[in-house]
Write a protein that holds these residues in place. Structure first.
Motif, PDB file in Angstrom:
ATOM      1  N   ASP A  73      29.866 -45.211  49.604  1.00  0.00           N
ATOM      2  CA  ASP A  73      29.535 -44.443  48.516  1.00  0.00           C
ATOM      3  C   ASP A  73      31.060 -43.759  48.270  1.00  0.00           C
ATOM      4  N   GLU A  74      31.389 -42.810  47.590  1.00  0.00           N
ATOM      5  CA  GLU A  74      32.448 -42.244  47.087  1.00  0.00           C
ATOM      6  C   GLU A  74      32.275 -40.671  47.050  1.00  0.00           C
ATOM      7  N   GLU A  75      32.785 -39.982  47.840  1.00  0.00           N
ATOM      8  CA  GLU A  75      32.692 -38.470  47.895  1.00  0.00           C
ATOM      9  C   GLU A  75      33.934 -37.994  47.971  1.00  0.00           C
ATOM     10  N   GLY A  76      35.021 -38.026  46.981  1.00  0.00           N
ATOM     11  CA  GLY A  76      36.197 -37.870  46.838  1.00  0.00           C
ATOM     12  C   GLY A  76      37.197 -38.683  47.353  1.00  0.00           C
ATOM     13  N   ALA A  77      36.612 -39.496  48.321  1.00  0.00           N
ATOM     14  CA  ALA A  77      37.234 -40.637  48.910  1.00  0.00           C
ATOM     15  C   ALA A  77      36.062 -41.681  49.490  1.00  0.00           C
ATOM     16  N   PRO A  78      36.254 -42.823  49.451  1.00  0.00           N
ATOM     17  CA  PRO A  78      35.093 -43.643  49.994  1.00  0.00           C
ATOM     18  C   PRO A  78      34.749 -43.330  51.355  1.00  0.00           C
ATOM     19  N   ASP A 108      35.598 -53.733  48.149  1.00  0.00           N
ATOM     20  CA  ASP A 108      35.106 -53.130  46.638  1.00  0.00           C
ATOM     21  C   ASP A 108      34.798 -51.428  46.944  1.00  0.00           C
ATOM     22  N   PRO A 109      35.798 -50.611  47.102  1.00  0.00           N
ATOM     23  CA  PRO A 109      35.683 -49.354  47.558  1.00  0.00           C
ATOM     24  C   PRO A 109      34.639 -48.518  46.714  1.00  0.00           C
ATOM     25  N   LEU A 110      34.624 -48.660  45.353  1.00  0.00           N
ATOM     26  CA  LEU A 110      33.687 -47.956  44.657  1.00  0.00           C
ATOM     27  C   LEU A 110      32.539 -48.692  44.235  1.00  0.00           C
ATOM     28  N   ALA A 111      32.316 -49.657  44.449  1.00  0.00           N
ATOM     29  CA  ALA A 111      31.057 -50.803  44.424  1.00  0.00           C
ATOM     30  C   ALA A 111      31.017 -50.953  43.013  1.00  0.00           C
ATOM     31  N   SER A 112      32.223 -51.403  42.366  1.00  0.00           N
ATOM     32  CA  SER A 112      32.222 -51.374  40.774  1.00  0.00           C
ATOM     33  C   SER A 112      32.349 -52.774  40.118  1.00  0.00           C
ATOM     34  N   PHE A 113      32.512 -53.803  41.080  1.00  0.00           N
ATOM     35  CA  PHE A 113      33.020 -54.996  40.555  1.00  0.00           C
ATOM     36  C   PHE A 113      31.790 -55.980  40.381  1.00  0.00           C
ATOM     37  N   TRP A 114      31.879 -56.990  39.452  1.00  0.00           N
ATOM     38  CA  TRP A 114      30.863 -57.990  39.344  1.00  0.00           C
ATOM     39  C   TRP A 114      31.579 -59.186  39.112  1.00  0.00           C
ATOM     40  N   ALA A 115      30.708 -60.461  39.316  1.00  0.00           N
ATOM     41  CA  ALA A 115      31.293 -61.603  39.166  1.00  0.00           C
ATOM     42  C   ALA A 115      30.233 -62.493  38.397  1.00  0.00           C
ATOM     43  N   LEU A 126      29.947 -57.462  43.799  1.00  0.00           N
ATOM     44  CA  LEU A 126      30.914 -58.236  44.580  1.00  0.00           C
ATOM     45  C   LEU A 126      30.538 -57.389  46.001  1.00  0.00           C
ATOM     46  N   GLU A 127      29.680 -57.681  46.587  1.00  0.00           N
ATOM     47  CA  GLU A 127      29.177 -57.140  48.013  1.00  0.00           C
ATOM     48  C   GLU A 127      29.278 -58.193  48.908  1.00  0.00           C
ATOM     49  N   PHE A 203      18.547 -49.495  36.206  1.00  0.00           N
ATOM     50  CA  PHE A 203      19.950 -49.596  36.004  1.00  0.00           C
ATOM     51  C   PHE A 203      20.836 -48.679  36.578  1.00  0.00           C
ATOM     52  N   ASP A 204      20.460 -47.427  36.579  1.00  0.00           N
ATOM     53  CA  ASP A 204      21.354 -46.338  36.964  1.00  0.00           C
ATOM     54  C   ASP A 204      21.056 -45.826  38.552  1.00  0.00           C
ATOM     55  N   SER A 205      20.439 -46.876  39.129  1.00  0.00           N
ATOM     56  CA  SER A 205      20.041 -46.391  40.541  1.00  0.00           C
ATOM     57  C   SER A 205      21.525 -46.959  41.563  1.00  0.00           C
ATOM     58  N   HIS A 206      22.427 -45.996  41.564  1.00  0.00           N
ATOM     59  CA  HIS A 206      23.885 -46.188  42.115  1.00  0.00           C
ATOM     60  C   HIS A 206      23.538 -46.445  43.559  1.00  0.00           C
ATOM     61  N   ALA A 207      22.593 -45.561  44.107  1.00  0.00           N
ATOM     62  CA  ALA A 207      22.425 -45.860  45.625  1.00  0.00           C
ATOM     63  C   ALA A 207      21.934 -47.074  46.062  1.00  0.00           C
ATOM     64  N   ALA A 208      21.081 -47.702  45.171  1.00  0.00           N
ATOM     65  CA  ALA A 208      20.514 -48.993  45.432  1.00  0.00           C
ATOM     66  C   ALA A 208      21.536 -49.972  45.453  1.00  0.00           C
ATOM     67  N   ARG A 209      22.634 -49.793  44.152  1.00  0.00           N
ATOM     68  CA  ARG A 209      23.547 -50.700  44.158  1.00  0.00           C
ATOM     69  C   ARG A 209      24.400 -50.839  45.420  1.00  0.00           C
ATOM     70  N   ARG A 210      24.505 -49.722  46.042  1.00  0.00           N
ATOM     71  CA  ARG A 210      25.448 -49.970  47.392  1.00  0.00           C
ATOM     72  C   ARG A 210      24.725 -50.251  48.683  1.00  0.00           C
ATOM     73  N   HIS A 211      23.364 -50.150  48.816  1.00  0.00           N
ATOM     74  CA  HIS A 211      22.696 -50.061  50.148  1.00  0.00           C
ATOM     75  C   HIS A 211      22.800 -51.178  50.882  1.00  0.00           C
ATOM     76  N   LEU A 212      22.571 -51.073  52.213  1.00  0.00           N
ATOM     77  CA  LEU A 212      22.276 -52.328  52.841  1.00  0.00           C
ATOM     78  C   LEU A 212      20.833 -52.333  53.139  1.00  0.00           C
ATOM     79  N   ALA A 213      19.937 -53.206  52.339  1.00  0.00           N
ATOM     80  CA  ALA A 213      18.643 -53.100  52.359  1.00  0.00           C
ATOM     81  C   ALA A 213      17.803 -53.233  53.711  1.00  0.00           C
ATOM     82  N   MET A 214      16.862 -52.634  53.945  1.00  0.00           N
ATOM     83  CA  MET A 214      16.172 -52.956  55.247  1.00  0.00           C
ATOM     84  C   MET A 214      15.372 -54.162  55.214  1.00  0.00           C
TER      85      MET A 214
END
Length: 217
Positions: A73-78, A108-115, A126-127, A203-214
């Motif tokens: 995540d990003e909380e002031g810094a990754p 991809d520090p901010l989890a913001s890139f796509w291919a 880009l995970e 679409f706005d589920s940013h946590a799901a965008r970043r997580h390592l799924a179980m």
């Protein structure tokens, strides 16, 4: 530029490893494996707290996002968060989860890139560890099991005859290992594809965008 990363423990559950030794292995994972492929550099060090101006990796007890063993995540810094009790509950590897999030945070520090895929209306996040996630593809670095990761060619729909991941488990762009998944965007909606299963989420589920799924771990 070499990114300094403070690694510290806030979990009450035992890690089951020597943190300083693991941090040394993570440094080798980056310098000898991930870094030459993705042109990233990091210097991790064990500490007891966050360090101003540095990125962080923190070990916590329980997941604060549904369906996550770890995420960045990003909380002031990754920051990479690794959930010790949750990982133990699912009998997954702590070291694979931690190295997974380290690799993805560096690339991809901010989890913001796509291919773009062959279908130009379908984009893939880009995970770099998600398509090959899980312990079965892990490899040893300094006595610790580390996460496999895909190569840049995996995101290039025109690539062929080259290496697509570090463990050579994949043979084509955008191929997903049986235990892996991808986050994709198509027609304005975001989904997670696990093998042949597609699971929609907002679409706005940013946590799901970043997580390592179980699932698939």
């Amino acid at each position: 530029m070499t990114q300094r990363i403070a690694v510290y423990n806030r979990a009450s559950a035992p890690l089951g490893l020597d943190l300083s030794a693991f941090v040394g292995a993570l440094n080798e994972y980056v310098s000898a494996h991930l870094g030459p492929v993705w042109d990233v550099s990091a210097e991790l060090h064990a500490t007891d707290r966050p360090v101003p101006g540095e990125w962080s990796m923190v070990f916590l007890d329980r997941a604060d996002v549904a369906g996550a063993l770890a995420y960045h995540d990003e909380e002031g810094a990754p920051v990479a968060k690794v959930f010790v009790e949750t990982i133990q509950q699912y009998k997954a590897s702590l070291t694979v989860a931690a190295s997974h999030e380290l690799a993805e945070m560096l690339v991809d520090p901010l989890a913001s890139f796509w291919a773009a895929t062959a279908n130009v209306q379908r984009m893939v996040a880009l995970e770099v560890c998600d398509p090959v996630q899980g312990d079965s593809l892990g490899f040893d670095v300094g006595g610790f099991l580390m996460s496999d990761f895909v190569y840049p060619a995996w995101f290039d729909r025109g690539s062929s005859g080259v290496q697509f991941d570090h463990q050579k488990a994949l043979s084509a762009p955008f191929q997903v290992h049986s235990g892996g998944y991808v986050i994709q965007m198509s027609n304005g909606s975001e989904t997670e594809q696990f093998g042949d299963r597609v699971i929609p989420h907002p679409f706005d589920s940013h946590a799901a965008r970043r997580h390592l799924a179980m699932e698939g771990a």
